[in-house]
Scaffold this motif. Structure first.
Motif, PDB file in Angstrom:
ATOM      1  N   LYS A 122       6.572  78.972  23.092  1.00 40.78           N
ATOM      2  CA  LYS A 122       6.367  78.261  21.630  1.00 40.78           C
ATOM      3  C   LYS A 122       7.761  78.310  21.003  1.00 40.78           C
ATOM      4  CE  LYS A 122       1.593  79.534  20.799  1.00 40.78           C
ATOM      5  NZ  LYS A 122       0.647  80.106  20.006  1.00 40.78           N
ATOM      6  N   VAL A 123       8.535  79.291  21.034  1.00 39.45           N
ATOM      7  CA  VAL A 123       9.850  79.149  20.476  1.00 39.45           C
ATOM      8  C   VAL A 123      10.820  78.087  21.219  1.00 39.45           C
ATOM      9  CG1 VAL A 123      11.906  80.379  20.113  1.00 39.45           C
ATOM     10  CG2 VAL A 123       9.923  81.444  19.756  1.00 39.45           C
ATOM     11  N   ILE A 124      10.521  77.992  22.491  1.00 37.24           N
ATOM     12  CA  ILE A 124      11.566  76.889  23.000  1.00 37.24           C
ATOM     13  C   ILE A 124      11.084  75.373  22.828  1.00 37.24           C
ATOM     14  CG2 ILE A 124      12.068  75.772  25.382  1.00 37.24           C
ATOM     15  CD1 ILE A 124      11.928  78.891  26.450  1.00 37.24           C
ATOM     16  N   GLU A 125       9.796  75.335  22.483  1.00 33.70           N
ATOM     17  CA  GLU A 125       9.177  74.076  22.188  1.00 33.70           C
ATOM     18  C   GLU A 125       9.507  73.630  20.667  1.00 33.70           C
ATOM     19  OE1 GLU A 125       5.095  74.028  22.796  1.00 33.70           O
ATOM     20  OE2 GLU A 125       5.238  73.906  25.008  1.00 33.70           O
ATOM     21  N   VAL A 126       9.565  74.526  19.861  1.00 31.84           N
ATOM     22  CA  VAL A 126      10.137  74.326  18.410  1.00 31.84           C
ATOM     23  C   VAL A 126      11.445  73.984  18.334  1.00 31.84           C
ATOM     24  CG1 VAL A 126      10.568  75.580  16.320  1.00 31.84           C
ATOM     25  CG2 VAL A 126       8.283  75.673  17.393  1.00 31.84           C
ATOM     26  N   LEU A 127      12.302  74.560  19.259  1.00 32.70           N
ATOM     27  CA  LEU A 127      13.913  74.596  19.252  1.00 32.70           C
ATOM     28  C   LEU A 127      14.297  73.295  20.038  1.00 32.70           C
ATOM     29  CD1 LEU A 127      15.120  78.101  19.513  1.00 32.70           C
ATOM     30  CD2 LEU A 127      14.830  77.006  17.605  1.00 32.70           C
ATOM     31  N   GLY A 151      14.387  66.561  18.592  1.00 34.40           N
ATOM     32  CA  GLY A 151      13.454  65.614  18.643  1.00 34.40           C
ATOM     33  C   GLY A 151      12.005  65.970  18.475  1.00 34.40           C
ATOM     34  N   THR A 152      11.845  67.006  18.481  1.00 33.88           N
ATOM     35  CA  THR A 152      10.182  67.400  18.173  1.00 33.88           C
ATOM     36  C   THR A 152       9.875  67.806  17.002  1.00 33.88           C
ATOM     37  OG1 THR A 152      10.664  69.623  18.725  1.00 33.88           O
ATOM     38  CG2 THR A 152      10.012  68.316  20.662  1.00 33.88           C
ATOM     39  N   SER A 153       8.789  67.590  16.308  1.00 39.12           N
ATOM     40  CA  SER A 153       8.268  67.967  14.959  1.00 39.12           C
ATOM     41  C   SER A 153       8.200  69.260  14.933  1.00 39.12           C
ATOM     42  CB  SER A 153       7.230  67.212  14.787  1.00 39.12           C
ATOM     43  OG  SER A 153       6.061  67.442  15.464  1.00 39.12           O
ATOM     44  N   GLY A 154       8.181  70.183  15.908  1.00 35.64           N
ATOM     45  CA  GLY A 154       7.608  71.644  15.852  1.00 35.64           C
ATOM     46  C   GLY A 154       6.250  72.017  15.651  1.00 35.64           C
ATOM     47  N   LYS A 155       5.467  71.151  16.279  1.00 40.01           N
ATOM     48  CA  LYS A 155       3.999  71.630  16.133  1.00 40.01           C
ATOM     49  C   LYS A 155       3.569  72.805  17.162  1.00 40.01           C
ATOM     50  CE  LYS A 155       2.671  66.544  15.508  1.00 40.01           C
ATOM     51  NZ  LYS A 155       2.016  65.511  16.142  1.00 40.01           N
TER      52      LYS A 155
END
Length: 95
Positions: free
Chosen positions: A83-88, A91-95
């Motif tokens: 989840k931390v990798i996806e947030v960082l 170009g992503t909104s941090g969902k």
């Protein structure tokens, strides 16, 4: 010590798969498109296993019950690392 590592790999991987199913509602198999490879449940299984092995090596538990408990906790921790990798990701909104 090798038995502890083997148990932590198995238990951490199973917890990673359970987290994958809980998050997606089903087991998503790996697939490839022309440009990308999507690892599906394998990424979360590997992250749970890796986190479990690191925690068991660091804590050096004395009994199989402690190995199991630490592996379960680390399997959940592997999900939070994803989840931390996806947030960082840029170009992503941090969902």
């Amino acid at each position: 010590m090798f038995i502890n590592i083997a148990f932590s790999i198995i238990i951490g991987g199973m917890v990673g798969i359970c987290n994958h199913v809980e998050k997606n509602g089903k087991l998503i198999m790996p697939y490839r498109t022309k440009k990308f490879f999507y690892p599906g449940f394998i990424l979360e299984m590997l992250m749970g296993s890796f986190a479990a092995v690191l925690l068991v090596l660091y804590a050096e538990p004395d009994s199989p019950v402690q190995v199991g408990f630490l592996s379960i906790l680390a399997g959940f921790g592997g999900e939070s690392v994803i989840k931390v990798i996806e947030v960082l990701k840029p170009g992503t909104s941090g969902k």
